[in-house]
Scaffold this active site. Structure first.
Site, mmCIF file in Angstrom:
data_model
loop_
_atom_site.group_PDB
_atom_site.id
_atom_site.type_symbol
_atom_site.label_atom_id
_atom_site.label_comp_id
_atom_site.label_asym_id
_atom_site.label_seq_id
_atom_site.Cartn_x
_atom_site.Cartn_y
_atom_site.Cartn_z
ATOM 1 N N ASP A 174 131.938 -18.934 12.258
ATOM 2 C CA ASP A 174 132.829 -17.831 11.904
ATOM 3 C C ASP A 174 133.720 -17.548 13.110
ATOM 4 O O ASP A 174 133.250 -17.047 14.132
ATOM 5 C CB ASP A 174 132.003 -16.594 11.529
ATOM 6 N N GLY B 265 136.335 -15.389 14.717
ATOM 7 C CA GLY B 265 136.963 -14.082 14.630
ATOM 8 C C GLY B 265 137.907 -13.849 15.792
ATOM 9 O O GLY B 265 138.016 -14.673 16.707
ATOM 10 N N VAL C 260 131.174 -17.029 16.194
ATOM 11 C CA VAL C 260 129.733 -16.985 15.973
ATOM 12 C C VAL C 260 129.317 -18.263 15.255
ATOM 13 O O VAL C 260 129.867 -18.604 14.206
ATOM 14 C CB VAL C 260 129.316 -15.746 15.157
ATOM 15 N N ASP D 48 137.396 -14.225 6.319
ATOM 16 C CA ASP D 48 136.144 -13.513 6.569
ATOM 17 C C ASP D 48 135.867 -12.512 5.449
ATOM 18 O O ASP D 48 134.718 -12.357 5.003
ATOM 19 C CB ASP D 48 136.179 -12.813 7.930
ATOM 20 N N THR E 196 135.127 15.191 29.562
ATOM 21 C CA THR E 196 136.034 14.176 29.012
ATOM 22 C C THR E 196 135.273 12.991 28.431
ATOM 23 O O THR E 196 135.581 12.511 27.332
ATOM 24 C CB THR E 196 137.003 13.685 30.104
#
Length: 256
Positions: A7, A9, A14, A110, A185
């Site tokens: 996969d 991306g 992966v 995907d 913050t």
């Protein structure tokens, strides 16, 4: 016999090795568009060797990609290592899905693989939340009808963006527990980024169920690299399935 699935991306590649329907090993690499074929070849060979697997025991490879610059490189790597067919998933791959538009070539592979996997594994109407570089939310019916999808900036992407634009901010640990309201913050950012993402998903899921209430039963799935972190704090998620895309690619191998 084994299958190898990849996969590709925008942030990570992966690679999964399956024996029938079981994921045996997984390797995650950074999606480096400047990476050479030799680099990726070395990584795949290492995965095979470290797990003492035999090249001759692989019967199929399947690949989906949203990074065209890397597609051919990984295909060449697979072809040079394994003597098995390589299935490259495209929008034209017949996976038994139906789309509401004639031209669906713009839909990422995907998303198509996720829809195919969810329909075949869970066999219900599925809301799929894929939490990666982008956060995508899609609906696929139990009959294979792809109703549509939404794309938003992923949690990590949003975090990197705001921290890069503000000189006094540093990268946050998104795994840190966040309260509804921060007291400085850093904790205020964690609240806005993490809780804000959760609230967005919660409302999207609620609105999808409301609009498509005629479908009655839904299974809501979280997948992708951040699915564990986000899914555990989202009651609307029924199943956390981090490997949904890999499982879908393996199903494509198995059907062949």
């Amino acid at each position: 016999m084994n299958n190898i699935v990849i996969d590709i991306g925008n942030s990570n590649i992966v690679i999964g090795i399956y024996k029938k329907e079981n994921l045996q090993k997984k390797l995650r690499l950074y999606s480096d568009k400047s990476g050479t074929e030799q680099y990726y070849l070395k990584q795949i060979k290492y995965l095979i060797e470290i797990n003492q697997l035999k090249i001759s025991e692989f019967k199929c490879a399947a690949l989906s990609s949203v990074v065209p610059e890397l597609t051919n490189i990984l295909v060449h790597c697979i072809a040079s290592i394994f003597d098995c067919p390589v299935e490259i998933v495209t929008s034209n791959t017949d996976l038994g899905l139906k789309f509401p538009v004639k031209d669906f070539s713009h839909i990422g592979t995907d998303l198509i693989v996720n829809a195919f996997a969810a329909r075949n594994i869970y066999k219900t109407n599925c809301i799929i939340c894929d939490l990666g570089t982008a956060t995508t939310i899609q609906l696929v019916g139990s009959d294979g009808y792809f109703y549509g999808y939404s794309i938003a900036p992923g949690l990590t992407t949003s975090t990197e963006c705001i921290c890069s634009k503000a000189s006094q901010l540093s990268i946050l640990d998104l795994d840190e527990k966040s309260d509804l309201l921060g007291t400085d913050t850093r904790t205020a950012l964690l609240s806005g980024l993490v809780k804000g993402h959760i609230f967005m998903l919660k409302e999207f899921i609620t609105q999808i169920k409301r609009k498509y209430d005629s479908l009655n039963e839904f299974t809501t799935i979280a997948t992708g690299g951040l699915s564990g972190m986000i899914g555990r704090d989202l009651d609307e998620i029924d199943i956390i399935d981090e490997n949904l895309t890999l499982d879908g690619l393996n199903l494509i191998c198995e059907r062949n």
